[in-house]
Structure formats: structure tokens, C-alpha cells
Design a protein around this motif. Sequence first.
Motif, PDB file in Angstrom:
ATOM      1  N   PHE A  64      -6.467  -7.790  -9.684  1.00  0.00           N
ATOM      2  CA  PHE A  64      -7.690  -7.505 -10.203  1.00  0.00           C
ATOM      3  C   PHE A  64      -7.766  -6.032 -10.944  1.00  0.00           C
ATOM      4  CE2 PHE A  64      -8.228 -10.287  -6.687  1.00  0.00           C
ATOM      5  CZ  PHE A  64      -9.339 -11.272  -7.114  1.00  0.00           C
ATOM      6  N   ALA A  65      -8.472  -6.311 -12.177  1.00  0.00           N
ATOM      7  CA  ALA A  65      -8.653  -5.183 -13.149  1.00  0.00           C
ATOM      8  C   ALA A  65      -9.611  -5.478 -14.043  1.00  0.00           C
ATOM      9  CB  ALA A  65      -7.571  -4.561 -13.659  1.00  0.00           C
ATOM     10  N   THR A  66     -10.175  -4.408 -14.607  1.00  0.00           N
ATOM     11  CA  THR A  66     -11.165  -4.447 -15.784  1.00  0.00           C
ATOM     12  C   THR A  66     -10.835  -4.984 -17.209  1.00  0.00           C
ATOM     13  OG1 THR A  66     -11.072  -2.150 -16.109  1.00  0.00           O
ATOM     14  CG2 THR A  66     -12.661  -2.974 -14.696  1.00  0.00           C
ATOM     15  N   THR A  67      -9.205  -4.766 -17.385  1.00  0.00           N
ATOM     16  CA  THR A  67      -8.546  -5.194 -18.491  1.00  0.00           C
ATOM     17  C   THR A  67      -7.552  -6.385 -17.969  1.00  0.00           C
ATOM     18  OG1 THR A  67      -6.644  -3.625 -18.465  1.00  0.00           O
ATOM     19  CG2 THR A  67      -8.796  -2.979 -19.466  1.00  0.00           C
TER      20      THR A  67
ATOM     21  N   SER B 138      -0.486  -7.557 -10.714  1.00  0.00           N
ATOM     22  CA  SER B 138       0.430  -8.831 -10.005  1.00  0.00           C
ATOM     23  C   SER B 138       1.700  -8.836 -10.123  1.00  0.00           C
ATOM     24  CB  SER B 138      -0.351 -10.069 -10.881  1.00  0.00           C
ATOM     25  OG  SER B 138       0.378 -11.407 -10.407  1.00  0.00           O
ATOM     26  N   ALA B 139       2.414  -8.202 -11.484  1.00  0.00           N
ATOM     27  CA  ALA B 139       3.748  -8.196 -11.456  1.00  0.00           C
ATOM     28  C   ALA B 139       4.352  -7.303 -10.677  1.00  0.00           C
ATOM     29  CB  ALA B 139       4.053  -8.063 -12.968  1.00  0.00           C
TER      30      ALA B 139
ATOM     31  N   GLY C 112      -5.642  -4.915  -5.623  1.00  0.00           N
ATOM     32  CA  GLY C 112      -4.445  -6.156  -5.291  1.00  0.00           C
ATOM     33  C   GLY C 112      -5.100  -7.014  -4.029  1.00  0.00           C
ATOM     34  N   ARG C 113      -4.696  -8.164  -3.884  1.00  0.00           N
ATOM     35  CA  ARG C 113      -5.106  -9.014  -2.699  1.00  0.00           C
ATOM     36  C   ARG C 113      -4.099 -10.065  -2.130  1.00  0.00           C
ATOM     37  NH1 ARG C 113      -9.933 -12.973  -1.284  1.00  0.00           N
ATOM     38  NH2 ARG C 113      -8.918 -14.563  -3.007  1.00  0.00           N
ATOM     39  N   ILE C 114      -3.621  -9.975  -1.038  1.00  0.00           N
ATOM     40  CA  ILE C 114      -2.728 -11.068  -0.578  1.00  0.00           C
ATOM     41  C   ILE C 114      -3.395 -11.899   0.377  1.00  0.00           C
ATOM     42  CG2 ILE C 114      -0.556 -11.170   0.640  1.00  0.00           C
ATOM     43  CD1 ILE C 114       0.291  -8.311   0.023  1.00  0.00           C
ATOM     44  N   VAL C 115      -3.049 -13.194   0.165  1.00  0.00           N
ATOM     45  CA  VAL C 115      -3.688 -14.336   0.892  1.00  0.00           C
ATOM     46  C   VAL C 115      -2.303 -15.108   1.502  1.00  0.00           C
ATOM     47  CG1 VAL C 115      -5.005 -16.362   1.065  1.00  0.00           C
ATOM     48  CG2 VAL C 115      -5.792 -14.364  -0.413  1.00  0.00           C
ATOM     49  N   SER C 116      -2.260 -15.352   2.664  1.00  0.00           N
ATOM     50  CA  SER C 116      -1.080 -16.227   3.301  1.00  0.00           C
ATOM     51  C   SER C 116      -1.651 -17.363   2.938  1.00  0.00           C
ATOM     52  CB  SER C 116      -0.809 -15.834   4.868  1.00  0.00           C
ATOM     53  OG  SER C 116      -0.005 -16.891   5.100  1.00  0.00           O
ATOM     54  N   THR C 117      -0.726 -18.451   2.638  1.00  0.00           N
ATOM     55  CA  THR C 117      -1.359 -19.755   2.035  1.00  0.00           C
ATOM     56  C   THR C 117      -0.387 -20.599   2.871  1.00  0.00           C
ATOM     57  OG1 THR C 117       0.252 -19.812   0.057  1.00  0.00           O
ATOM     58  CG2 THR C 117      -1.985 -19.164  -0.240  1.00  0.00           C
ATOM     59  N   GLY C 118       0.405 -20.292   4.037  1.00  0.00           N
ATOM     60  CA  GLY C 118       1.362 -21.066   4.626  1.00  0.00           C
ATOM     61  C   GLY C 118       2.716 -20.850   4.520  1.00  0.00           C
ATOM     62  N   GLY C 119       3.410 -21.828   4.422  1.00  0.00           N
ATOM     63  CA  GLY C 119       4.803 -21.638   4.444  1.00  0.00           C
ATOM     64  C   GLY C 119       5.648 -22.550   5.284  1.00  0.00           C
ATOM     65  N   THR C 120       6.714 -22.393   5.667  1.00  0.00           N
ATOM     66  CA  THR C 120       7.609 -23.383   6.274  1.00  0.00           C
ATOM     67  C   THR C 120       8.548 -22.614   7.250  1.00  0.00           C
ATOM     68  OG1 THR C 120       9.513 -23.283   4.761  1.00  0.00           O
ATOM     69  CG2 THR C 120       8.000 -25.211   4.356  1.00  0.00           C
ATOM     70  N   SER C 121       9.183 -23.345   8.380  1.00  0.00           N
ATOM     71  CA  SER C 121      10.173 -22.636   9.320  1.00  0.00           C
ATOM     72  C   SER C 121      11.528 -22.890   8.657  1.00  0.00           C
ATOM     73  CB  SER C 121       9.985 -23.295  10.505  1.00  0.00           C
ATOM     74  OG  SER C 121      10.874 -22.800  11.398  1.00  0.00           O
TER      75      SER C 121
ATOM     76  N   ASN D 258       0.855  -1.080   0.052  1.00  0.00           N
ATOM     77  CA  ASN D 258      -0.006   0.196   0.049  1.00  0.00           C
ATOM     78  C   ASN D 258       0.843   1.532   0.126  1.00  0.00           C
ATOM     79  OD1 ASN D 258      -2.874  -0.497  -0.157  1.00  0.00           O
ATOM     80  ND2 ASN D 258      -2.808  -1.494   1.475  1.00  0.00           N
ATOM     81  N   ASP D 259       2.000   1.121   0.605  1.00  0.00           N
ATOM     82  CA  ASP D 259       2.845   2.127   0.729  1.00  0.00           C
ATOM     83  C   ASP D 259       3.587   2.474  -0.849  1.00  0.00           C
ATOM     84  OD1 ASP D 259       2.572   3.027   3.371  1.00  0.00           O
ATOM     85  OD2 ASP D 259       4.349   1.756   3.916  1.00  0.00           O
ATOM     86  N   ARG D 260       3.655   1.682  -1.784  1.00  0.00           N
ATOM     87  CA  ARG D 260       4.398   1.511  -2.873  1.00  0.00           C
ATOM     88  C   ARG D 260       3.662   1.771  -4.151  1.00  0.00           C
ATOM     89  NH1 ARG D 260       9.831  -0.908  -2.817  1.00  0.00           N
ATOM     90  NH2 ARG D 260      10.662  -0.843  -0.631  1.00  0.00           N
ATOM     91  N   MET D 261       2.270   1.242  -4.019  1.00  0.00           N
ATOM     92  CA  MET D 261       1.520   1.071  -5.125  1.00  0.00           C
ATOM     93  C   MET D 261       0.335   2.083  -5.326  1.00  0.00           C
ATOM     94  SD  MET D 261       1.516  -3.008  -5.759  1.00  0.00           S
ATOM     95  CE  MET D 261       0.644  -3.031  -7.222  1.00  0.00           C
ATOM     96  N   ASP D 262      -0.224   2.118  -6.451  1.00  0.00           N
ATOM     97  CA  ASP D 262      -1.101   3.482  -6.512  1.00  0.00           C
ATOM     98  C   ASP D 262      -2.671   2.662  -6.865  1.00  0.00           C
ATOM     99  OD1 ASP D 262      -1.061   1.872  -9.174  1.00  0.00           O
ATOM    100  OD2 ASP D 262      -0.999   3.676 -10.281  1.00  0.00           O
ATOM    101  N   VAL D 263      -2.805   1.261  -6.369  1.00  0.00           N
ATOM    102  CA  VAL D 263      -3.924   0.809  -6.134  1.00  0.00           C
ATOM    103  C   VAL D 263      -4.169  -0.090  -4.877  1.00  0.00           C
ATOM    104  CG1 VAL D 263      -4.001   0.090  -8.518  1.00  0.00           C
ATOM    105  CG2 VAL D 263      -3.153  -1.686  -6.978  1.00  0.00           C
ATOM    106  N   HIS D 264      -5.332  -0.096  -4.458  1.00  0.00           N
ATOM    107  CA  HIS D 264      -5.779  -0.512  -3.126  1.00  0.00           C
ATOM    108  C   HIS D 264      -5.109  -1.901  -2.993  1.00  0.00           C
ATOM    109  CE1 HIS D 264      -7.848  -1.528   0.911  1.00  0.00           C
ATOM    110  NE2 HIS D 264      -8.201  -2.728   0.097  1.00  0.00           N
ATOM    111  N   ILE D 265      -4.638  -2.438  -1.889  1.00  0.00           N
ATOM    112  CA  ILE D 265      -3.976  -3.736  -1.609  1.00  0.00           C
ATOM    113  C   ILE D 265      -4.784  -3.842  -0.100  1.00  0.00           C
ATOM    114  CG2 ILE D 265      -2.106  -5.420  -1.354  1.00  0.00           C
ATOM    115  CD1 ILE D 265      -2.113  -4.106  -4.092  1.00  0.00           C
ATOM    116  N   GLY D 266      -5.122  -5.421  -0.097  1.00  0.00           N
ATOM    117  CA  GLY D 266      -5.869  -5.672   0.954  1.00  0.00           C
ATOM    118  C   GLY D 266      -5.732  -7.250   1.252  1.00  0.00           C
ATOM    119  N   THR D 267      -6.484  -7.725   2.050  1.00  0.00           N
ATOM    120  CA  THR D 267      -6.656  -9.352   2.361  1.00  0.00           C
ATOM    121  C   THR D 267      -7.979  -9.916   1.781  1.00  0.00           C
ATOM    122  OG1 THR D 267      -7.428  -9.147   4.423  1.00  0.00           O
ATOM    123  CG2 THR D 267      -4.949  -9.205   4.101  1.00  0.00           C
ATOM    124  N   ARG D 268      -8.955  -8.958   1.390  1.00  0.00           N
ATOM    125  CA  ARG D 268     -10.154  -9.252   1.033  1.00  0.00           C
ATOM    126  C   ARG D 268     -10.715  -8.506  -0.392  1.00  0.00           C
ATOM    127  NH1 ARG D 268     -14.116  -9.746   6.094  1.00  0.00           N
ATOM    128  NH2 ARG D 268     -12.643 -10.787   7.592  1.00  0.00           N
ATOM    129  N   VAL D 269     -11.688  -9.346  -1.149  1.00  0.00           N
ATOM    130  CA  VAL D 269     -12.120  -8.365  -2.205  1.00  0.00           C
ATOM    131  C   VAL D 269     -12.852  -7.130  -1.572  1.00  0.00           C
ATOM    132  CG1 VAL D 269     -13.536  -8.628  -4.080  1.00  0.00           C
ATOM    133  CG2 VAL D 269     -12.106 -10.384  -3.541  1.00  0.00           C
TER     134      VAL D 269
END
Length: 118
Positions: free
Chosen positions: A51-54, A62-63, A27-36, A7-18
Motif C-alpha cells: 500500500f502507498a500513496t503512489t 509488493s515486488a 505492507g500486509r501479508i494474509v495467509s490464504t491457505g495452502g497444501t500439505s 520487517n527485518d529486511r524492509m523499510d516499511v511496516h509489514i503486518g497482517t492488518r491495515v
Amino acid sequence: MAVAELNDRMDVHIGTRVPNPLLEEFGRIVSTGGTSRDLVTDSATLALEGFATTEGRARRISAEMIAHLQAAGRAGSLGGVPCYGVRVVALPANLPMPSVPTRYRFTATVTADLRRTT
């Protein structure tokens, strides 16, 4: 931490929900686990969604999320948490979301090696 960083770096809203109401681009970020990784470092797996209209703009969001997280990893801090690197697991791919039929969605996956905070 990744949400705050983006959110500090991008010009679109980033969250964890639609968002509701639905934004034109987000944009949305979802934690899908990981490892130690070791006693003090977790390797978190994060799904990034643009997500976008185009189609092209959704891929670009995403990139850009990947690029900003990699830059934070190189700088050594992701959202104020010590970060030892960000690796791309999967590059942006078109993956429509049936519950959001009016937006294109591109997803990517990264892992971030973060200092354990708890």
C-alpha cells in the motif's frame, strides 16, 4: 514468520492488518491457505499486499516483498523456520481496496514450502 522476515529486511511496516492510524506506506501479508507437500512440509499460500500513496511505490513494495521472501527461501530459512523454496504464483497487480481509498494497493501471491512446526 513471513511478517518477521520482511520487517527485518524492509523499510516499511509489514503486518497482517491495515494499520490504524493509516501509514503512508505499508505492507500486509494474509495467509490464504495452502497444501500439505509431504509428511513434514506444508506449502503455505500467502497474499502479499503493498500500500502507498503512489501507484509505483505500491507496486514496488509488493515486488520487494516477493524478492525478500524468495531470498529467504534460497537461504533455507524464513523467519527462523526451515524453508525449502518460495514460488511466485501471481506477480504484483493493481487491486484497489475500497476500505482504504486513499492508498494504492498492489497484490501478489506466493507459496512457501515450510517445515511443519506443529
